[in-house]
Design a protein around this motif. Structure first.
Motif, short mmCIF file in Angstrom:
data_model
loop_
_atom_site.label_atom_id
_atom_site.label_comp_id
_atom_site.label_asym_id
_atom_site.label_seq_id
_atom_site.Cartn_x
_atom_site.Cartn_y
_atom_site.Cartn_z
N PHE A 70 -1.67 -6.48 4.68
CA PHE A 70 -1.26 -5.23 4.05
C PHE A 70 -1.83 -5.26 2.64
N TYR A 71 -2.17 -4.11 2.12
CA TYR A 71 -2.76 -4.09 0.79
C TYR A 71 -2.45 -2.79 0.10
N GLN A 72 -2.42 -2.85 -1.21
CA GLN A 72 -2.21 -1.65 -2.00
C GLN A 72 -3.47 -0.79 -1.91
N TRP A 73 -3.32 0.40 -1.39
CA TRP A 73 -4.47 1.26 -1.16
C TRP A 73 -4.18 2.66 -1.68
N TYR A 74 -5.15 3.20 -2.41
CA TYR A 74 -5.04 4.59 -2.84
C TYR A 74 -6.00 5.39 -1.96
N PRO A 75 -5.48 6.10 -0.98
CA PRO A 75 -6.37 6.71 0.02
C PRO A 75 -7.18 7.88 -0.51
N ASN A 76 -6.83 8.41 -1.69
CA ASN A 76 -7.46 9.66 -2.10
C ASN A 76 -8.58 9.53 -3.13
N GLY A 77 -8.87 8.32 -3.56
CA GLY A 77 -9.93 8.22 -4.56
C GLY A 77 -10.17 6.80 -5.01
N VAL A 78 -11.20 6.67 -5.86
CA VAL A 78 -11.63 5.36 -6.33
C VAL A 78 -10.87 4.96 -7.59
N VAL A 79 -10.38 5.96 -8.32
CA VAL A 79 -9.57 5.68 -9.50
C VAL A 79 -8.12 5.88 -9.06
N THR A 80 -7.38 4.79 -9.06
CA THR A 80 -6.08 4.87 -8.40
C THR A 80 -5.06 5.72 -9.15
N ASP A 81 -4.15 6.24 -8.38
CA ASP A 81 -2.95 6.86 -8.92
C ASP A 81 -1.81 6.03 -8.33
N PHE A 82 -1.21 5.17 -9.16
CA PHE A 82 -0.19 4.25 -8.64
C PHE A 82 1.04 5.00 -8.13
N ASN A 83 1.17 6.26 -8.51
CA ASN A 83 2.32 7.03 -8.00
C ASN A 83 2.10 7.52 -6.58
N LYS A 84 0.91 7.23 -6.05
CA LYS A 84 0.65 7.69 -4.67
C LYS A 84 0.19 6.53 -3.80
N ARG A 109 10.32 8.89 0.66
CA ARG A 109 11.76 8.98 0.38
C ARG A 109 12.01 9.00 -1.12
N PRO A 110 13.19 9.44 -1.53
CA PRO A 110 13.47 9.40 -2.99
C PRO A 110 13.27 7.99 -3.57
N SER A 111 13.48 6.96 -2.75
CA SER A 111 13.40 5.58 -3.28
C SER A 111 11.98 5.06 -3.34
N ASP A 112 10.99 5.81 -2.87
CA ASP A 112 9.61 5.33 -3.00
C ASP A 112 8.62 6.49 -3.17
N ILE A 113 9.14 7.63 -3.56
CA ILE A 113 8.31 8.84 -3.56
C ILE A 113 7.17 8.76 -4.58
N ASN A 114 7.33 7.91 -5.59
CA ASN A 114 6.26 7.76 -6.58
C ASN A 114 5.47 6.46 -6.41
N GLY A 115 5.38 6.01 -5.18
CA GLY A 115 4.52 4.85 -4.92
C GLY A 115 5.23 3.74 -4.18
N CYS A 116 4.53 3.20 -3.16
CA CYS A 116 5.03 2.05 -2.40
C CYS A 116 4.26 0.84 -2.91
N TRP A 117 4.88 0.11 -3.80
CA TRP A 117 4.20 -0.97 -4.51
C TRP A 117 4.35 -2.30 -3.76
N SER A 118 3.92 -3.35 -4.43
CA SER A 118 3.79 -4.64 -3.73
C SER A 118 5.12 -5.21 -3.26
N GLY A 119 5.02 -6.12 -2.32
CA GLY A 119 6.19 -6.78 -1.75
C GLY A 119 5.73 -7.88 -0.83
N SER A 120 6.58 -8.25 0.10
CA SER A 120 6.28 -9.41 0.96
C SER A 120 6.93 -9.23 2.31
N VAL A 121 6.46 -10.03 3.25
CA VAL A 121 7.09 -10.09 4.57
C VAL A 121 7.88 -11.39 4.68
N THR A 122 9.03 -11.32 5.32
CA THR A 122 9.77 -12.53 5.68
C THR A 122 9.93 -12.50 7.19
#
Ligand code: DQQ
Length: 570
Positions: A70-84, A109-122
């Protein structure tokens, strides 16, 4: 059959592709740019999404024999918008060839509407994976969320369901957590009372912290009274990683492992320097705190996984091959306008096996063995002398733009080494000194992604100094110097350097993975690594060359040099 019938069949096939699995469509997209001829910097065997911006690895894992990336990806462009930003997703059975899928988690969701940032799997004891990730919520506060696979019988785990209990942890007036500095939960581990523990990176003023939360059920989390670890003056700790390593065994350990012959590693990504630093220490299970061993401080003086470009890394335990694997994000060194022209930005380093060196004082990192399956034609040289005074050895017969090279050097005349200048305490500055001066031992090493007449090259080399006059102690420096890597002016070409903890009396190994615009180098079988990004104008494709060189005054023996052309991954 008429053209019309063929046309209808084609339309039907295309439509069914879209209807059955948009991953197939994505896959086509994914592979297309590799074939674009005017994409000289697109890599052949490093993971890249189809296009646009990528940063951190988030939640690597193996589930039922399939590796997930899994990776942080900004699907809409080369200059990222971390809110998306979303969680991009790809799977592999061999860590080399990747099948892309639709994003696993997207803001919704309200809890991630401005970006799904890094995390981990357990991986839970019942074998089921669960994701903890940071959501940037509707107030731009960082909160911790959970997602589970929607369908465990889908081998690719393509769909993930967010917990209705999200957000599980929020910064608030009671817990005093900084709402704009509370992110990147680690893989959780089971502590002494059977409760889960997870750390999250944070900052209070100039203090960096690894906040600790505990849980019985993975949903309801309680903040521990003390952080697992903290240090003043470091700034924000991003993407912490906390894992056990065996004291005398290169095999990896499950994250919950604990015992007498086990040490722990805490890695933090310091946002102020954009480097990943680790310490080795002891996890006090009773007090739930981590204490670095003597000589280690969790700040910018700590050892780094990589002394070049390598950030926001993360490990996971590969339970099939019983190894711990490290992934790291390698950003571009080119100006934004060039990235926009290319249509993409960001690579992931080759996954590296990580284990504790016998000394117990450093980690060893080595490209996973699977990468060797891409080795094609081999060129082998043995017992060549690189004479002092400036010599260059042309290594013919290998695809020098995409290669794996391993050299063993033997140095003699150590007594002729220059004494290191007293002020040379920063290896990066040493690597910026005049490298063409013919004096003492080195520089010697490889010139990679070089043009035929050396208008362009990236040199990966060693220099050996005497620690003091009449001393038998030596200081060995490794450099990856991209100052001459391209005729193009706009790139960041700052040389990288590191001091090496190796004996120059023994053969010195250097392995370099070259892949069009990335150069990953490992000295001492993985004791020290440097990753560089370069964008040659002349030394591309078939016009790239590989040389071994010695600019020192003393001879250096090449005991052996193996270079393999590398096939592209799928
Ligand atoms: N990148 C993520 C954050 C993390 C940072 C956002 C590190 O969660 O702290 O894309 O590069």
């Amino acid at each position: 059959m008429t053209n019309i019938v063929w046309c209808n069949i084609a339309i039907f096939l295309l439509a069914s592709l879209f209807l059955t699995d948009n991953a197939l469509v994505l896959e086509a997209l994914h592979h297309a740019p590799n074939r674009i001829k005017d994409q000289p910097y697109r890599t052949g065997y490093h993971f890249q999404p189809p296009k646009n911006w990528m940063n951190d690895w988030t939640g690597p894992m193996i589930y039922k024999g399939i590796y997930h990336l899994f990776y942080q990806w900004y699907p809409n462009g080369v200059v990222t918008d971390f809110n998306k930003i979303v969680w991009g997703h790809a799977t592999s059975t061999d860590l080399i060839n990747w099948t892309p899928h639709s994003p696993a988690i997207k803001p919704s969701r309200p809890s991630d509407i401005n970006g799904c940032w890094s995390g981990s799997v357990t991986i839970l004891p019942n074998g089921k994976p669960v994701i903890l990730y940071t959501g940037n919520d509707r107030n731009n506060h960082q909160v911790q969320n959970l997602a589970r696979p929607k369908n465990l019988s889908d081998p690719y785990l393509r769909h993930w369901t967010k917990s209705p209990a999200n957000p599980l942890v929020t910064p608030n007036a009671v817990n005093h957590i900084n709402s704009t500095a509370f992110r990147d939960p680690t893989t959780a581990w089971l502590g002494r009372n059977g409760r889960w523990r997870v750390i999250t990176g944070s900052q209070e003023g100039r203090r960096g912290l690894a906040l600790l939360h505990t849980s019985r059920d993975f949903t309801s989390w309680k903040q521990s009274t003390k952080p697992l670890h903290y240090n003043d003056g470091t700034g924000m700790w991003e993407c912490p990683d906390f894992f056990p390593v065996a004291r005398f065994n290169p095999q990896g350990l499950d994250t919950s492992s604990f015992g007498e012959s086990i040490k722990h590693v805490l890695k933090v990504s310091l946002s102020e320097t954009s480097h990943d630093y680790y310490t080795i220490g002891t996890y006090d299970r009773m007090r739930d705190v981590y204490v670095p061993d003597d000589g280690f401080v969790q700040d910018g003086t700590a050892p780094r996984y990589d002394y070049g470009k390598f950030y926001a890394s993360k490990t996971f335990y590969d339970s099939v091959y019983r190894r711990r694997i490290l992934w790291g994000w390698v950003n571009e060194s080119s100006p934004v306008k060039d990235n926009v022209d290319k249509g993409w930005a960001g690579l992931q380093a080759i996954p590296r096996k990580v284990w504790l060196d016998e000394s117990g004082k450093r980690l060893m990192l080595w490209p996973v063995k699977e990468i060797e399956r891409l080795r094609a034609k081999q060129v082998k040289l043995e017992n060549k002398v690189l004479e002092g005074g400036g010599s260059v050895l042309d290594v013919h017969g290998v695809t020098a733009s995409q290669a794996d090279v391993e050299v063993f050097f033997k140095v003699t005349g150590l007594e002729e080494a220059d004494v290191i200048e007293p002020g040379w305490t920063d290896p990066q500055l040493i690597c910026s000194q005049n490298k063409t001066a013919s004096s003492g031992l080195g520089p010697f090493g490889l010139m990679v992604l070089a043009s035929k007449n050396l208008e362009e090259y990236t040199s990966v080399y060693l220099r050996i100094f005497k620690a003091r006059q009449n001393s038998k102690d030596h200081v060995v420096v490794m450099c990856s110097d991209q100052s001459r890597s391209s005729l193009e002016k706009g790139n960041d070409k700052t040389p990288f350097g590191a001091f090496l903890d190796i004996s120059p009396y023994q053969p010195i190994s250097l392995r370099t993975l070259i892949d069009n615009s990335i150069v990953e180098s490992f000295v001492g079988k993985g004791k020290t690594c440097i990753t560089s990004r370069v964008y040659p104008k002349l030394a591309i494709g078939k016009n790239a060359h590989l040389f071994a060189f010695n600019n020192g005054s003393q001879n250096v023996d090449v005991l052996s040099l193996s270079a393999w052309s590398m096939k592209s991954s799928l």
